[in-house]
Design a protein around this motif. Sequence first.
Motif, PDB file in Angstrom:
ATOM      1  N   THR A 235       0.784  -1.247   0.042  1.00 55.32           N
ATOM      2  CA  THR A 235      -0.099  -0.150   0.249  1.00 55.32           C
ATOM      3  C   THR A 235       0.956   1.116  -0.235  1.00 55.32           C
ATOM      4  O   THR A 235       0.003   2.353   0.198  1.00 55.32           O
ATOM      5  N   GLY A 236       2.602   1.172   0.188  1.00 52.67           N
ATOM      6  CA  GLY A 236       2.778   2.522  -0.071  1.00 52.67           C
ATOM      7  C   GLY A 236       3.918   2.813   1.002  1.00 52.67           C
ATOM      8  O   GLY A 236       3.737   1.966   1.843  1.00 52.67           O
ATOM      9  N   ALA A 237       5.197   2.518   1.185  1.00 53.77           N
ATOM     10  CA  ALA A 237       5.917   2.986   2.563  1.00 53.77           C
ATOM     11  C   ALA A 237       6.776   4.676   2.337  1.00 53.77           C
ATOM     12  O   ALA A 237       6.802   4.893   0.854  1.00 53.77           O
TER      13      ALA A 237
ATOM     14  N   ASP B  92       5.615  -1.350  -5.548  1.00 61.46           N
ATOM     15  CA  ASP B  92       4.650   0.056  -5.160  1.00 61.46           C
ATOM     16  C   ASP B  92       5.690   0.336  -6.802  1.00 61.46           C
ATOM     17  O   ASP B  92       6.505   0.074  -7.041  1.00 61.46           O
ATOM     18  N   ASP B  93       5.053   1.483  -7.466  1.00 62.45           N
ATOM     19  CA  ASP B  93       5.709   1.549  -8.895  1.00 62.45           C
ATOM     20  C   ASP B  93       7.348   2.178  -8.326  1.00 62.45           C
ATOM     21  O   ASP B  93       8.003   2.394  -9.444  1.00 62.45           O
TER      22      ASP B  93
ATOM     23  N   TRP C 154       6.639  -4.093  -9.330  1.00 66.67           N
ATOM     24  CA  TRP C 154       6.329  -2.674  -9.951  1.00 66.67           C
ATOM     25  C   TRP C 154       4.421  -3.252  -9.786  1.00 66.67           C
ATOM     26  O   TRP C 154       4.213  -4.036  -9.621  1.00 66.67           O
ATOM     27  N   VAL C 155       3.721  -2.348  -9.361  1.00 67.94           N
ATOM     28  CA  VAL C 155       1.982  -2.913  -9.477  1.00 67.94           C
ATOM     29  C   VAL C 155       0.931  -2.627 -11.214  1.00 67.94           C
ATOM     30  O   VAL C 155       0.693  -3.643 -11.707  1.00 67.94           O
ATOM     31  N   SER C 156       2.395  -1.561 -11.849  1.00 72.82           N
ATOM     32  CA  SER C 156       1.626  -1.370 -13.244  1.00 72.82           C
ATOM     33  C   SER C 156       2.759  -0.771 -14.752  1.00 72.82           C
ATOM     34  O   SER C 156       3.605  -0.637 -13.958  1.00 72.82           O
ATOM     35  N   ALA C 157       3.068  -1.459 -15.422  1.00 73.30           N
ATOM     36  CA  ALA C 157       4.022  -1.421 -16.178  1.00 73.30           C
ATOM     37  C   ALA C 157       4.060  -1.937 -17.748  1.00 73.30           C
ATOM     38  O   ALA C 157       2.792  -2.513 -17.502  1.00 73.30           O
ATOM     39  N   THR C 158       4.068  -1.092 -18.672  1.00 75.85           N
ATOM     40  CA  THR C 158       3.879  -1.757 -19.849  1.00 75.85           C
ATOM     41  C   THR C 158       5.380  -2.424 -20.073  1.00 75.85           C
ATOM     42  O   THR C 158       5.327  -2.916 -20.156  1.00 75.85           O
TER      43      THR C 158
END
Length: 361
Positions: free
Chosen positions: A296-298, A317-318, A349-353
């Motif tokens: 959830t982030g840090a 976390d991205d 990562w959470v989201s990536a291309t």
Amino acid sequence: MAALNESVDVAALAVLRPGMPMAKVQAAMGSAWKPLAAHKGGKIDLLENSHGFVAWIDENGFIGMLNYDHRFLRPVEGIAMGMKIEQLRAAMPSLEIGDDIPMMRGVRMGVRHYPEGYTLRIRLTLETVNEIGFSNPAAEYPEPTEPPYPAAAGIPGAPFADPNLKLVVLSSLLDAKQIDLGTPAQLATHVLGRAVDLESEGYEIMPEAQDYLARYPLTNELLTTVEEIAFDGGGSVYRYVWHFWDGEDDVFNVTDLSGIELCRNLKSFSAISMIGKIDIRTLLSFGRLEYLSLSTGADHIETLLGLPTLKEVRVLDDEIYDEVTKVGTPARRVFDTLKDRGVRVWVHWVSATEPTPPAFE
């Protein structure tokens, strides 16, 4: 709690069978044993979450049923969890394995009847053993009584500032079998003073149950037994407050970690959901923390270096991933130092291309 579980004789648990006296269960459980609770109706589930073992004692003090799930790591009757169906057939040719259970595709049961009068049932999911049980069909069990609920006391949430943090801690205590709330229906009956049908009344928050749990008495002794905390909508406690909660809103979100330091023997901290960014400085008081998972982030990643007992850190976390994959960045130096100390690290990562990059390990 861990010390208690270390005294469990897993080999002795594996050879228990219906018809044996309760004393055999007690001996195998060692110091983890507690006297039978009248509201359990003969059920002994103290090792359910730690070892995947549950026993039922009949009215005469003998084992009536036994259940071993995927967490039980010792072979039972020569059958091991994870065994494939071909191996199972070879190990126990007399086992009768049926077709898929209706409405449960991929789930099959193997059955064997013993001359002593009890039955062995082995559950296979996708043709893999994941549960083993014995039962005596003639056994009768004591009628369960109402659980002995302690009186609610104090202000909601105490000793924590956020009542929702208290629910997280209660969930941990439930999983560790340090507290016993009975079933959700039993607690609902207790707080409402009437019979409750959760199939019709479990689709909304039950304020009475929520208030009771917010004021459930937590002693320092109980708090010192907390070794794992997980912020996760699948926690055990939520079905007591909102039986059919779907986890799709923020009603149980935690916004304040004040008081969490009272769980001073914490070994595992996991933030999956229901909380915002974790300020890692909040965790510095945990001198035994070994496992940390943050999704959830840090903030203040550098503080990880102030947690000397860490064995594994997982971060999803991205922003942190972007930094840790660049040589020379502050985050990279932190995680390289952790790796040099022998700490297992995993940053993703959470989201990536496309093409998707690998995790940093």
